[in-house]
Design an enzyme around this catalytic site. Sequence first.
Site, PDB file in Angstrom:
ATOM      1  N   ASP A   1      -7.464  -9.111  -1.243  1.00  0.00           N
ATOM      2  CA  ASP A   1      -5.709  -8.477  -0.805  1.00  0.00           C
ATOM      3  C   ASP A   1      -6.053  -7.584   0.072  1.00  0.00           C
ATOM      4  OD1 ASP A   1      -6.018  -7.248  -2.690  1.00  0.00           O
ATOM      5  OD2 ASP A   1      -4.382  -7.776  -4.251  1.00  0.00           O
TER       6      ASP A   1
ATOM      7  N   ASN B   1       3.972  -7.219 -13.609  1.00  0.00           N
ATOM      8  CA  ASN B   1       4.615  -8.058 -13.123  1.00  0.00           C
ATOM      9  C   ASN B   1       3.771  -9.578 -13.331  1.00  0.00           C
ATOM     10  OD1 ASN B   1       3.955  -8.249 -10.762  1.00  0.00           O
ATOM     11  ND2 ASN B   1       5.721  -7.911  -9.617  1.00  0.00           N
TER      12      ASN B   1
ATOM     13  N   HIS C   1       1.053  -9.924 -11.578  1.00  0.00           N
ATOM     14  CA  HIS C   1       1.116 -10.295 -10.641  1.00  0.00           C
ATOM     15  C   HIS C   1      -0.975 -10.675 -10.123  1.00  0.00           C
ATOM     16  CE1 HIS C   1       0.785  -6.982  -8.340  1.00  0.00           C
ATOM     17  NE2 HIS C   1      -0.201  -6.652  -8.007  1.00  0.00           N
TER      18      HIS C   1
ATOM     19  N   GLU D   1       3.429 -12.597  -5.988  1.00  0.00           N
ATOM     20  CA  GLU D   1       3.768 -12.293  -6.642  1.00  0.00           C
ATOM     21  C   GLU D   1       4.948 -12.892  -7.430  1.00  0.00           C
ATOM     22  OE1 GLU D   1       4.558  -8.609  -6.971  1.00  0.00           O
ATOM     23  OE2 GLU D   1       4.760  -6.901  -5.510  1.00  0.00           O
TER      24      GLU D   1
END
Length: 241
Positions: A67, A136, A138, A143
């Site tokens: 990413d 979280n 991800h 996400e």
Amino acid sequence: MKIQIVNDYQQLSEVAANLVAGQVILNNNPVLGLATGSTPEGMYHRLVQMCRNGVLDFSNTTTFNLDEYLGLSPDHPQSYHFYMYRHFFHLVNVPPQNIHLPPGLDSDPSQACRLYDRKISEAGGINLQILGIGVNGHIGFNEPHNYLKTGTHLVELEEETVEANSRFFDSPEEVPRRAITMGMRGIMQAEKIVLLASGENKARAMKEATCGKISTRVPASFLQLHRNAIFIVDREAAALL
Ligand code: GLP
């Protein structure tokens, strides 16, 4: 999916570096999927040492990063390009033409995403994918959502992610709100996956990813479906397992 619990960050980095080294040694033309964040830093440090000692040769290695923030140039100190060159590429002998990162600055990001996926296919797919995990759940910048995307795509970052990553920026306002990430297909199609998790702030995500239901609300939970995924987790991150 296998879980290996190690004592601490040092051991985690050592195990991860050894797994990458094995891949590079065994494969004639290894294709590595690489991650950023603070977790893999120790792994990169060890790989650099192995390369400098002559134990590892990256001259036939091809890499694809997961990413990049949208809007940051490669020379921005918080860009993932900058991170990768600082911690790894400037210090080892991966040929420059074999290094691939999603572009943070491209006049046509959607086209750049399609091109990125094509390059991964042309390289024959990823042999070993390194992953970190967000607080979280991800992976890359996939996400939690009510759906996940397959290919490399643009993404709006969750507030929790912006907050977690703001520690690298002077202020939370400077954290880009958008990014480009390899999608779930790119990750899940890797032959082997090594996910690294360190520290107590990852304990909840680790529990949900490994013991919880497979859910688009916890993207890492999909790794339960992968035949050759291993989670290397230190004691703090494994506290709730
Ligand atoms: C970012 C990256 C992820 C990384 C995560 C965790 O959001 N996009 O690829 O896994 O941070 O980073 P850290 O290892 O710093 O906790």
